[in-house]
Structure formats: structure tokens, C-alpha cells
Design a protein around this motif. Sequence first.
Motif, PDB file in Angstrom:
ATOM      1  N   ALA A  39       1.325  -1.238  -0.495  1.00 32.38           N
ATOM      2  CA  ALA A  39      -0.282  -0.749  -0.085  1.00 32.38           C
ATOM      3  C   ALA A  39       0.865   0.996   0.079  1.00 32.38           C
ATOM      4  CB  ALA A  39      -0.708  -0.225   1.236  1.00 32.38           C
ATOM      5  N   ASP A  40       2.390   1.103   0.046  1.00 33.53           N
ATOM      6  CA  ASP A  40       2.307   2.990   0.607  1.00 33.53           C
ATOM      7  C   ASP A  40       4.278   2.283   0.153  1.00 33.53           C
ATOM      8  OD1 ASP A  40       4.428   4.468   1.129  1.00 33.53           O
ATOM      9  OD2 ASP A  40       3.388   4.728   3.524  1.00 33.53           O
ATOM     10  N   PRO A  41       4.691   1.863  -0.885  1.00 33.19           N
ATOM     11  CA  PRO A  41       5.947   1.949  -1.182  1.00 33.19           C
ATOM     12  C   PRO A  41       7.247   2.504  -0.646  1.00 33.19           C
ATOM     13  CG  PRO A  41       4.820   2.864  -3.498  1.00 33.19           C
ATOM     14  CD  PRO A  41       3.617   3.099  -1.774  1.00 33.19           C
ATOM     15  N   HIS A  42       6.505   3.877   0.115  1.00 39.01           N
ATOM     16  CA  HIS A  42       7.831   5.272   0.911  1.00 39.01           C
ATOM     17  C   HIS A  42       7.949   4.179   2.329  1.00 39.01           C
ATOM     18  CE1 HIS A  42       7.562   6.921  -3.652  1.00 39.01           C
ATOM     19  NE2 HIS A  42       6.511   6.098  -3.231  1.00 39.01           N
ATOM     20  N   GLN A  43       7.406   3.520   2.524  1.00 34.45           N
ATOM     21  CA  GLN A  43       6.887   3.725   4.163  1.00 34.45           C
ATOM     22  C   GLN A  43       8.605   3.389   4.771  1.00 34.45           C
ATOM     23  OE1 GLN A  43       5.038  -0.251   5.759  1.00 34.45           O
ATOM     24  NE2 GLN A  43       4.938  -0.351   3.632  1.00 34.45           N
ATOM     25  N   LYS A  44       9.020   3.343   5.891  1.00 27.61           N
ATOM     26  CA  LYS A  44      10.337   3.555   6.370  1.00 27.61           C
ATOM     27  C   LYS A  44      10.037   1.896   6.969  1.00 27.61           C
ATOM     28  CE  LYS A  44      13.423   4.961  10.026  1.00 27.61           C
ATOM     29  NZ  LYS A  44      13.554   5.880  10.922  1.00 27.61           N
ATOM     30  N   VAL A  45      10.978   1.336   7.082  1.00 28.64           N
ATOM     31  CA  VAL A  45      11.100  -0.248   6.512  1.00 28.64           C
ATOM     32  C   VAL A  45      12.870  -0.078   7.468  1.00 28.64           C
ATOM     33  CG1 VAL A  45      11.393  -2.784   6.067  1.00 28.64           C
ATOM     34  CG2 VAL A  45      10.023  -0.764   5.059  1.00 28.64           C
ATOM     35  N   THR A  46      12.656  -1.231   8.853  1.00 25.61           N
ATOM     36  CA  THR A  46      13.755  -1.453   9.639  1.00 25.61           C
ATOM     37  C   THR A  46      13.948  -2.639  10.279  1.00 25.61           C
ATOM     38  OG1 THR A  46      13.145  -0.631  11.122  1.00 25.61           O
ATOM     39  CG2 THR A  46      14.100   1.052  10.264  1.00 25.61           C
ATOM     40  N   ASP A  51      15.899 -12.623   8.622  1.00 21.23           N
ATOM     41  CA  ASP A  51      14.677 -12.730   7.891  1.00 21.23           C
ATOM     42  C   ASP A  51      14.553 -14.525   7.690  1.00 21.23           C
ATOM     43  OD1 ASP A  51      12.372 -12.472   6.886  1.00 21.23           O
ATOM     44  OD2 ASP A  51      13.234 -11.769   5.423  1.00 21.23           O
ATOM     45  N   GLY A  52      13.754 -14.535   7.788  1.00 17.35           N
ATOM     46  CA  GLY A  52      13.517 -16.099   7.882  1.00 17.35           C
ATOM     47  C   GLY A  52      13.868 -17.119   8.936  1.00 17.35           C
ATOM     48  N   THR A  53      14.133 -16.661  10.497  1.00 14.39           N
ATOM     49  CA  THR A  53      14.166 -17.481  11.831  1.00 14.39           C
ATOM     50  C   THR A  53      13.483 -16.710  12.560  1.00 14.39           C
ATOM     51  OG1 THR A  53      16.635 -15.242  12.065  1.00 14.39           O
ATOM     52  CG2 THR A  53      16.587 -17.197  11.000  1.00 14.39           C
ATOM     53  N   VAL A  54      13.442 -17.375  14.103  1.00 13.81           N
ATOM     54  CA  VAL A  54      12.660 -17.047  14.723  1.00 13.81           C
ATOM     55  C   VAL A  54      13.363 -15.783  15.468  1.00 13.81           C
ATOM     56  CG1 VAL A  54      12.219 -17.393  17.389  1.00 13.81           C
ATOM     57  CG2 VAL A  54      11.724 -19.598  15.155  1.00 13.81           C
ATOM     58  N   GLY A  55      12.898 -14.620  15.880  1.00 12.63           N
ATOM     59  CA  GLY A  55      13.284 -13.876  16.610  1.00 12.63           C
ATOM     60  C   GLY A  55      13.808 -12.669  15.294  1.00 12.63           C
ATOM     61  N   TYR A  56      13.186 -12.619  14.443  1.00 10.96           N
ATOM     62  CA  TYR A  56      13.556 -11.891  13.437  1.00 10.96           C
ATOM     63  C   TYR A  56      12.605 -10.442  13.110  1.00 10.96           C
ATOM     64  CZ  TYR A  56      13.381  -9.013   8.811  1.00 10.96           C
ATOM     65  OH  TYR A  56      13.199  -8.392   7.942  1.00 10.96           O
ATOM     66  N   ILE A  57      12.611  -9.584  13.355  1.00 10.24           N
ATOM     67  CA  ILE A  57      11.169  -8.047  13.550  1.00 10.24           C
ATOM     68  C   ILE A  57      11.565  -7.620  12.237  1.00 10.24           C
ATOM     69  CG2 ILE A  57      10.734  -6.497  14.826  1.00 10.24           C
ATOM     70  CD1 ILE A  57      11.986  -7.819  17.670  1.00 10.24           C
ATOM     71  N   TYR A  58      10.368  -7.398  11.639  1.00 15.03           N
ATOM     72  CA  TYR A  58      10.199  -6.141  10.298  1.00 15.03           C
ATOM     73  C   TYR A  58       9.511  -4.897  11.363  1.00 15.03           C
ATOM     74  CZ  TYR A  58       7.968  -4.603   6.487  1.00 15.03           C
ATOM     75  OH  TYR A  58       7.116  -3.929   5.431  1.00 15.03           O
ATOM     76  N   SER A  59      10.240  -3.834  11.554  1.00 15.99           N
ATOM     77  CA  SER A  59       8.696  -2.869  11.962  1.00 15.99           C
ATOM     78  C   SER A  59       9.128  -1.718  10.174  1.00 15.99           C
ATOM     79  CB  SER A  59       9.966  -2.223  12.065  1.00 15.99           C
ATOM     80  OG  SER A  59      10.439  -3.126  13.793  1.00 15.99           O
ATOM     81  N   TRP A  60       7.522  -1.497  10.539  1.00 13.75           N
ATOM     82  CA  TRP A  60       7.042  -0.631   9.315  1.00 13.75           C
ATOM     83  C   TRP A  60       6.354   0.680  10.029  1.00 13.75           C
ATOM     84  CZ3 TRP A  60       4.024  -3.993  11.127  1.00 13.75           C
ATOM     85  CH2 TRP A  60       2.908  -4.071  11.549  1.00 13.75           C
ATOM     86  N   ASP A  61       6.892   2.152   9.000  1.00 18.55           N
ATOM     87  CA  ASP A  61       6.409   3.019   9.616  1.00 18.55           C
ATOM     88  C   ASP A  61       5.800   4.116   8.480  1.00 18.55           C
ATOM     89  OD1 ASP A  61       5.845   5.942  10.789  1.00 18.55           O
ATOM     90  OD2 ASP A  61       7.883   5.900  12.035  1.00 18.55           O
ATOM     91  N   SER A  62       4.053   4.486   8.303  1.00 23.38           N
ATOM     92  CA  SER A  62       3.851   5.100   7.165  1.00 23.38           C
ATOM     93  C   SER A  62       3.305   6.599   7.856  1.00 23.38           C
ATOM     94  CB  SER A  62       3.158   3.893   6.579  1.00 23.38           C
ATOM     95  OG  SER A  62       2.607   4.597   4.947  1.00 23.38           O
ATOM     96  N   LYS A  63       3.247   7.125   7.308  1.00 23.40           N
ATOM     97  CA  LYS A  63       2.487   8.373   6.998  1.00 23.40           C
ATOM     98  C   LYS A  63       1.006   7.901   6.653  1.00 23.40           C
ATOM     99  CE  LYS A  63       6.017  11.460   6.979  1.00 23.40           C
ATOM    100  NZ  LYS A  63       6.565  12.625   6.183  1.00 23.40           N
ATOM    101  N   LYS A  65      -2.647   6.391   6.704  1.00 24.92           N
ATOM    102  CA  LYS A  65      -2.801   6.322   7.965  1.00 24.92           C
ATOM    103  C   LYS A  65      -3.684   4.500   8.192  1.00 24.92           C
ATOM    104  CE  LYS A  65      -7.302   7.103  10.932  1.00 24.92           C
ATOM    105  NZ  LYS A  65      -8.956   7.006  11.586  1.00 24.92           N
ATOM    106  N   ASN A  66      -3.651   3.497   6.734  1.00 27.60           N
ATOM    107  CA  ASN A  66      -4.578   2.815   6.937  1.00 27.60           C
ATOM    108  C   ASN A  66      -3.083   1.442   6.685  1.00 27.60           C
ATOM    109  OD1 ASN A  66      -3.808   3.389   4.170  1.00 27.60           O
ATOM    110  ND2 ASN A  66      -4.736   1.026   3.362  1.00 27.60           N
ATOM    111  N   VAL A  67      -1.659   1.882   6.676  1.00 29.62           N
ATOM    112  CA  VAL A  67      -0.586   1.290   7.015  1.00 29.62           C
ATOM    113  C   VAL A  67      -0.197   1.125   8.376  1.00 29.62           C
ATOM    114  CG1 VAL A  67       0.687   0.845   6.229  1.00 29.62           C
ATOM    115  CG2 VAL A  67      -0.352   1.345   4.764  1.00 29.62           C
ATOM    116  N   GLY A  68      -0.359   2.543   8.780  1.00 26.52           N
ATOM    117  CA  GLY A  68      -0.142   2.748  10.041  1.00 26.52           C
ATOM    118  C   GLY A  68       1.521   2.600  10.485  1.00 26.52           C
ATOM    119  N   ALA A  69       1.426   1.727  11.694  1.00 22.69           N
ATOM    120  CA  ALA A  69       3.170   1.890  12.714  1.00 22.69           C
ATOM    121  C   ALA A  69       2.918   0.428  13.334  1.00 22.69           C
ATOM    122  CB  ALA A  69       3.297   2.853  12.500  1.00 22.69           C
TER     123      ALA A  69
END
Length: 153
Positions: A39-46, A51-63, A65-69
Motif C-alpha cells: 500500500a505504501d512503497p515509501h514507508q520506512k522499514v527497519t 529474516d526467515g528465522t525466529v526472533g527476526y523483527i520487521y518494523s514499518w512506519d507509514s504516513k 493511516k491504513n498502513v500505520g506503524a
Amino acid sequence: MPKEMYIKKSIEIDKPIIEVYEFLKLIRNHNQFSVWNMADPHQKVTNSGEDGTVGYIYSWDSKMKNVGAGTQEITEMKTNEFIAYVIRFDRPMKNLAQAKFILEELTGNSTNVSWEFRGPTKFPMSLFKGIFEKMLGKDMAKSMDNLKAVLEK
């Protein structure tokens, strides 16, 4: 009022279970099928961890509203069976949810994928539980159609 929301969507994919599992376990691949990720190709991702292992964390932050953070963390995996996540929503509203992809081999070249989502619904949001389930269910079904199209391409 119900205190939990539960949604489950399933789809049959014409690919061997190992190919489906190997694709789904990498959260970066969700950008290719998840309507929320796309939905938001410009969202900030950290990212944190592998990736693909237990404990991996994907964070997103979008302006948007329907994507959020929020964050999505892989909490448990079993090869060719399931991948489980905890999702922490920060915006547009704080909430915690559990999600899981469950795989079942139908034939050597066909896999059933189920996507479960469950989370608490607190008052006053519990009043809108049916609306949320319908909206989320629609988005999950579209994402599953996208997943099938990507994997069967």
C-alpha cells in the motif's frame, strides 16, 4: 461483546510445500503479496535479526493511516508446517495480534495455505468487531490471491 477477533483465509497453490514455505518464511517476500506492505512503497522499514528465522523483527512506519506503524516478529516456525508471528500495532491504534501461516501438502505439487489472524478487541472497538473482521478478511483474501499469483507465475 466479543473480546477477540479471529479471521482465517485459505488458498490452494500449485507449488510444492517446500517452495511455498521457503517463500513465506522471508518477511521481505511479503512485499510481493501483502496488500498492506504494498500500500505504501515509501514507508520506512527497519529490520532486526536474520529474516526467515525466529526472533527476526520487521518494523514499518507509514504516513498512510491504513498502513500505520508497528512491528512483526517471527515467534515460531516448523519447516513445511507453519510460521507464527506476533504483530504489535502502534498506529493508527495500539494493539497486539497473533498471525500464522499454516501449510498442508495436498499433493506433491500442491499446497494449501491458511492464514490465521487473531487479536483482542477492547471496548469501544469491540462494537465494530464485525466491520473490522470483514475489512481485514477482504484484505487477507486479496493478499492470498496475490500470493498464489506470485508463486504460480
